[in-house]
Write an enzyme that holds these catalytic residues in place. Structure first.
Site, PDB file in Angstrom:
ATOM      1  N   ARG A   8       1.064  -4.568  -5.548  1.00 20.25           N
ATOM      2  CA  ARG A   8       2.347  -3.871  -5.747  1.00 20.25           C
ATOM      3  C   ARG A   8       3.158  -4.501  -6.873  1.00 20.25           C
ATOM      4  O   ARG A   8       3.703  -3.803  -7.727  1.00 20.25           O
ATOM      5  CB  ARG A   8       3.177  -3.858  -4.460  1.00 20.25           C
ATOM      6  CG  ARG A   8       2.617  -2.968  -3.372  1.00 20.25           C
ATOM      7  CD  ARG A   8       3.407  -3.101  -2.096  1.00 20.25           C
ATOM      8  NE  ARG A   8       3.386  -4.490  -1.668  1.00 20.25           N
ATOM      9  CZ  ARG A   8       4.123  -5.010  -0.710  1.00 20.25           C
ATOM     10  NH1 ARG A   8       4.989  -4.259  -0.069  1.00 20.25           N
ATOM     11  NH2 ARG A   8       4.031  -6.271  -0.377  1.00 20.25           N
ATOM     12  N   ASN A  26       2.719  -0.486   0.215  1.00 15.75           N
ATOM     13  CA  ASN A  26       1.544  -0.648   1.054  1.00 15.75           C
ATOM     14  C   ASN A  26       1.572   0.416   2.144  1.00 15.75           C
ATOM     15  O   ASN A  26       2.654   0.832   2.575  1.00 15.75           O
ATOM     16  CB  ASN A  26       1.525  -2.023   1.717  1.00 15.75           C
ATOM     17  CG  ASN A  26       1.142  -3.141   0.777  1.00 15.75           C
ATOM     18  OD1 ASN A  26       0.611  -2.906  -0.306  1.00 15.75           O
ATOM     19  ND2 ASN A  26       1.416  -4.366   1.174  1.00 15.75           N
TER      20      ASN A  26
END
Length: 92
Positions: free
Chosen positions: A19, A37
């Site tokens: 990320r 996520n």
């Protein structure tokens, strides 16, 4: 003209700074949207930019950060009309 793509990235993509790396790349390319996520171990993202820039971002997503191992990227329908002004990491 800006285009939006919604993607689901599978493989070893959690616990490898995927990320954060995605945000860095999106910021570098001037892409708006978000990354997060998912509960099933994948990473989900929405990218908004010119098509050529999106193509570059998707190509990067196949590689990701050094410890990632991407096995699949699915393009999903984008149903949101939300306007993005930056790129953010979403947390649960």
């Amino acid at each position: 003209m800006k285009t939006r793509v919604h993607v689901l990235i599978s493989g070893k993509v959690q616990g490898v700074w995927y990320r954060g790396s995605t945000k860095q790349k999106a910021d570098e390319l001037g892409i708006f949207g978000w990354v997060k996520n998912t509960d099933d171990g994948n990473v989900e993202a929405v990218f908004e930019a010119e098509k050529a820039v999106l193509d570059e971002m998707i190509a990067w997503c196949w590689i990701g950060p050094q410890r990632a191992k991407v096995t699949d990227i699915k393009m999903l329908p984008s149903h949101s009309d939300e306007n993005y002004s930056s790129f953010v990491v979403l947390y649960k």
